[in-house]
Every structure is written in structure tokens, then in C-alpha cells.
Scaffold this active site. Structure first.
Site, mmCIF file in Angstrom:
data_model
loop_
_atom_site.group_PDB
_atom_site.id
_atom_site.type_symbol
_atom_site.label_atom_id
_atom_site.label_comp_id
_atom_site.label_asym_id
_atom_site.label_seq_id
_atom_site.Cartn_x
_atom_site.Cartn_y
_atom_site.Cartn_z
ATOM 1 N N CYS A 52 88.334 38.527 85.338
ATOM 2 C CA CYS A 52 88.423 39.483 86.638
ATOM 3 C C CYS A 52 87.091 39.694 86.970
ATOM 4 O O CYS A 52 86.785 40.130 88.189
ATOM 5 C CB CYS A 52 89.111 40.929 86.270
ATOM 6 S SG CYS A 52 88.074 41.554 84.792
ATOM 7 N N ASN A 53 86.047 39.481 86.411
ATOM 8 C CA ASN A 53 84.567 39.718 87.030
ATOM 9 C C ASN A 53 83.784 38.588 87.209
ATOM 10 O O ASN A 53 82.899 38.586 87.777
ATOM 11 C CB ASN A 53 83.973 40.412 85.962
ATOM 12 C CG ASN A 53 84.365 41.783 85.589
ATOM 13 O OD1 ASN A 53 84.657 42.624 86.482
ATOM 14 N ND2 ASN A 53 84.205 42.526 84.350
ATOM 15 N N ARG A 54 84.241 37.458 86.956
ATOM 16 C CA ARG A 54 83.425 36.057 87.171
ATOM 17 C C ARG A 54 84.434 34.870 87.318
ATOM 18 O O ARG A 54 85.350 34.772 86.731
ATOM 19 C CB ARG A 54 82.534 36.076 86.191
ATOM 20 C CG ARG A 54 82.757 35.750 84.719
ATOM 21 C CD ARG A 54 81.672 35.636 83.817
ATOM 22 N NE ARG A 54 81.158 37.164 83.752
ATOM 23 C CZ ARG A 54 79.987 37.587 84.150
ATOM 24 N NH1 ARG A 54 79.400 36.643 84.801
ATOM 25 N NH2 ARG A 54 79.467 38.614 84.007
ATOM 26 N N SER A 111 79.005 41.809 81.204
ATOM 27 C CA SER A 111 80.258 42.375 81.482
ATOM 28 C C SER A 111 80.147 43.710 82.101
ATOM 29 O O SER A 111 79.177 44.176 82.033
ATOM 30 C CB SER A 111 81.124 42.438 80.094
ATOM 31 O OG SER A 111 81.656 41.350 79.583
ATOM 32 N N ASP A 116 82.369 44.131 76.154
ATOM 33 C CA ASP A 116 84.004 44.083 76.311
ATOM 34 C C ASP A 116 84.210 42.879 75.565
ATOM 35 O O ASP A 116 83.763 42.076 75.438
ATOM 36 C CB ASP A 116 83.978 43.713 77.880
ATOM 37 C CG ASP A 116 85.631 43.924 78.171
ATOM 38 O OD1 ASP A 116 86.370 43.604 77.261
ATOM 39 O OD2 ASP A 116 85.902 44.301 79.197
ATOM 40 N N GLN A 118 87.236 41.363 75.400
ATOM 41 C CA GLN A 118 87.990 40.530 75.831
ATOM 42 C C GLN A 118 87.239 39.153 76.389
ATOM 43 O O GLN A 118 87.564 38.066 76.085
ATOM 44 C CB GLN A 118 88.631 40.836 77.210
ATOM 45 C CG GLN A 118 89.576 42.067 77.025
ATOM 46 C CD GLN A 118 90.381 42.641 78.291
ATOM 47 O OE1 GLN A 118 89.752 42.205 79.428
ATOM 48 N NE2 GLN A 118 91.244 43.388 78.229
ATOM 49 N N GLY A 191 103.121 44.530 84.136
ATOM 50 C CA GLY A 191 102.413 43.524 83.862
ATOM 51 C C GLY A 191 101.752 43.557 82.376
ATOM 52 O O GLY A 191 100.885 44.403 82.162
#
Length: 424
Positions: A52-54, A111, A116, A118, A191
Site C-alpha cells: 500500500c505504500n510502495r 514504512s 510495520d 507486514q 474485506g
């Protein structure tokens, strides 16, 4: 090829959410893009990482393929004019910079929510896709396994992964702030991908008691509901769930928004309703916020929370960087030794050829027991003869002086004409 590792990165540091979501890749797209890169650029050790960030591509090549990679990314995503976004990318064409960046990203230093948890799993997934697609060579295999070992050290030796200071935990802290004045707020999680599931696990440990979860795959929702002691809302009843919920957390994975302005308007909202969109691409249409009573928060608005866990992580950063530096030094030593591996093999093969030729001259005159002794003795002699040149070659690598010694050995033993098929 060993000292030509490169990277091209589009991340939250330079690119806003609307650009990141346009270019983000899901698993299918990542696998497809790997194959496209394999077919169209002269590179090895290709890794594609998209979160989601990269969205990032790492590769080993003599040539800078950054512009070609962006164009191929545009083809994969169906974006005709993707070159206009080139300035949002960070280009790392120096080998050491690219290696350092992949370590920092994989450890969570880059992050949005530092440390993070994940990201380490996402890096493992990206590596698995590379391995599945035969784009991971010896260099990338060794690099990624060094990163995994480094991650274990970080977990064991620092507080960098302690606590729950992740994106999903930050989302729960935001919910606590938003619902401070609401008695027993109703929460709906839509979701159940990795981040949605993590939100549920963090909600389980919070004070919220009225939490419902929904997902297109019912069995997935049922398993998570059982784990987290939550209620399952059948997906076909989502409209009623939206009407009842005070907070809707969305992590729906799709290319276009699932929640549209038109859909939310039909709910006839009478009180405040908070949408927290954790998806990239976004799953809640930005225009939803123009509806009276609706407040929308996306991934970029979930800032680092000044929690004790986060502060512990921040305090651990110097130690994490020191561990990474040790790992990179060891990895670089291995990389340098790879330069001389072909020469070492050729030297071994040259000596083995001489040994076998000489033994062959006398074997017919020897009995089985004598032949075995001679074979063992000559092998032992050869190992002792070759030991010093090998040690000298490896030491020369660390000093950056291997090329001269390689040339000397090639001339002395005519190694360029030696076959590498014979192995000791």
C-alpha cells in the site's frame, strides 16, 4: 553482474496516494509484470515488491532500465501516459544503495508506521514470486536469505518489532479517537485480506464489543470471526450493515472503488459515519466525503501514533541499523568471493586433470588397495596445494585486488582453456 544491483521505487515519500493506487500491483499483476520484465529487459535477479505504500523493482543489470521498467509497468497496468509520473520514482543505480534500500524496506525502516510487521511477509512473498518465475539467481537468493536472517536478529535482539505499532493498529487507535463520545460504537470490517485480518485481530484486543466482519468468501469470514470472537455479516446484507455501523473499515482489493458516492447517498445517513479506507487502490470513492455526516480517512491519514510501542521502536533504530550494517558487510564479502569462484573452480579442475592423467599412467600396475591409497594421497596433496591460492584469492577480494591475482593464475595454469566440468 555482481556489482550492478539496481532499484526503482515509487513510495509514499514522493508519491501521493492517488499516484500510488494507480500504479499498485496485486499478486496476479506482480507475477505478470515479472514475466514481462524477464522477457523485455536484459537483467537477472528481478524482484517486484508492491504494497500500500510502495511499488518497487529490483534487478541486476549493466544498463539502467528505469525508464523501460516504468513503460512496461504502464503496459501491465493499462496506463498509456505513465511516463508523466516518472519523477515520482526514486532511481537507485548504485549497487550499494540498492542493497541498502532493500534491507531498510524489508526491516520496516522505510514504512509509514516504522517497524510495520507486514512488510517482512510482503518481502517474502515477493521473493517467492521471483523464485516461482525463475527470475531469482544466486545473488538474489543469497541476498534475500541474508535479509530473512537479519530480520530474525532484529526480532531477537531489539524492541523494534515489540508492541502493536502497525498500520492496522494505528487504524484501531484512530477508531478509538473517533468514537470516544459514542457509547458502544458499531464497527463493520469489509474485506479480509492481510491488513483487514490484522485490524480484526487488533480490534479483538481492544474494548470494542460490537464488531461485524464481512467478506465475499464466507468461509474466510467465518474462520476469522471464530478466531476473533466476532459476528459475521453475510456479504449480500452489506447495505443493512452499512446503515447500522458507526465505523466502516474497508480493505477491499479491487482496481476501482467499491464504495461509491451514489451507494452511500442511498443509505440516507442521519448521524455521523466514519469510513477508514486501508486499500491501495482506494476502495472508497473520495467524493463520499462530500455527503453530509460522512468523514473519510485513507491510508495516508493514518499517522504514526505516539504510543509506547512506537517509541520503543524508534529508540531501537540505531541498533537495527547496526545489525543491518553487519549483515551487509557479510553479504558483500560473499558477493566479492563470487567474483573469484569461477577461477577457483578452473584451478581445481586444472589440478584434478593433472592428477588424473598422472594416476592413469600407473593404475594398471597397481592393485585395488594400492590404487585406493594413491588416489587418497594425491587428493589430499592437491587440497593442500590449492588451499593457499584460494585463501589468497578471497583475501584479495576483500582488498579489491582480486583481478591481478586472477590474471596471474590464468597465465600460470592456462585456465581460460580449462573445462569446468570436472569437480572434486
Amino acid at each position: 553482474m555482481l556489482q550492478n544491483f539496481k532499484a526503482i521505487s515509487l513510495s509514499y515519500k514522493k508519491a501521493p496516494l492517488d499516484i500510488r493506487e494507480l500504479i499498485a500491483l496485486d499478486e496476479t499483476s506482480c507475477r505478470q509484470f515479472l514475466q514481462t520484465l524477464k522477457d523485455f529487459i536484459q537483467a537477472t535477479d528481478i524482484l517486484v515488491l508492491s504494497t500500500c505504500n510502495r511499488t518497487e523493482v529490483y534487478y541486476n543489470a549493466d544498463t539502467d532500465y528505469s525508464r523501460e521498467i516504468v513503460k512496461l509497468l504502464g503496459i501491465t497496468k493499462g496506463i498509456d501516459n505513465i511516463s508523466q509520473y516518472f519523477d515520482y520514482f526514486t532511481i537507485l543505480n548504485e549497487h550499494n544503495d540498492a542493497v541498502q534500500h532493500l534491507f531498510d524496506v524489508s526491516m520496516g525502516l522505510e514504512s509509514q508506521v516504522v517497524g510495520d510487521m507486514q512488510i517482512s511477509n510482503q518481502a517474502k512473498q515477493a521473493y517467492q514470486w521471483s523464485a516461482d518465475n525463475d527470475t531469482a539467481g544466486p545473488f538474489l537468493h543469497r541476498l534475500m536469505h541474508t535479509i530473512f536472517f537479519t530480520n530474525k536478529r532484529v526480532v531477537q535482539e531489539t524492541a523494534f518489532r515489540d508492541g502493536a505499532a502497525s498500520t492496522s493498529y494505528a487504524a484501531v487507535e484512530l477508531i478509538e479517537e473517533l468514537t470516544a463520545d459514542i457509547a458502544d460504537p458499531k464497527i463493520l470490517v469489509v474485506g479480509l485480506g492481510e491488513i483487514g485480518a490484522d485490524v480484526c485481530r487488533n480490534l479483538k484486543d481492544s474494548s470494542f464489543t460490537d464488531v461485524k466482519i464481512t467478506n465475499r468468501t464466507l468461509t474466510k469470514a467465518q474462520h476469522l470471526a471464530e478466531e476473533c470472537n466476532m459476528q459475521v455479516l453475510p456479504f449480500e446484507e452489506i447495505v443493512q450493515g452499512l446503515k447500522e455501523a458507526d465505523v466502516i473499515i474497508s480493505s477491499v482489493a479491487r482496481e476501482t472503488p467499491f464504495f461509491t458516492k451514489e451507494m452511500i447517498q442511498r443509505l440516507n445517513i442521519l448521524s455521523f459515519k466514519f469510513f477508514i479506507d486501508l486499500s491501495v487502490p482506494r476502495s472508497v470513492e473520495p467524493e463520499v466525503e462530500t455527503i453530509p455526516g460522512v468523514l473519510l480517512y485513507n491510508i495516508d491519514t493514518i499517522q504514526n501514533k505516539a504510543s509506547e510501542a512506537l517509541q520503543q521502536r524508534i529508540n531501537s533504530i540505531p541498533k537495527v541499523k547496526a545489525i543491518i550494517a553487519e549483515s551487509i558487510e557479510q553479504f558483500n564479502d560473499w558477493s566479492k568471493e563470487m567474483v573469484v569462484s569461477p577461477t577457483i573452480n578452473k584451478l581445481k579442475n586444472a589440478l584434478e586433470t593433472i592428477r588424473q592423467e598422472e594416476i592413469a599412467r600407473y593404475m594398471k600396475k597397481l592393485g585395488p588397495e594400492e590404487a585406493k591409497h594413491i588416489d587418497n594421497i594425491t587428493k589430499s596433496m592437491m587440497q593442500k596445494i590449492i588451499k593457499l591460492p584460494v585463501l589468497q584469492l578471497k583475501a584479495a577480494c576483500k582488498r579489491g585486488e582480486a583481478e591481478t591475482l586472477i590474471d596471474v593464475l590464468n597465465d600460470l595454469f592456462n585456465l581460460e582453456n580449462q573445462s569446468e566440468e570436472i569437480q572434486l
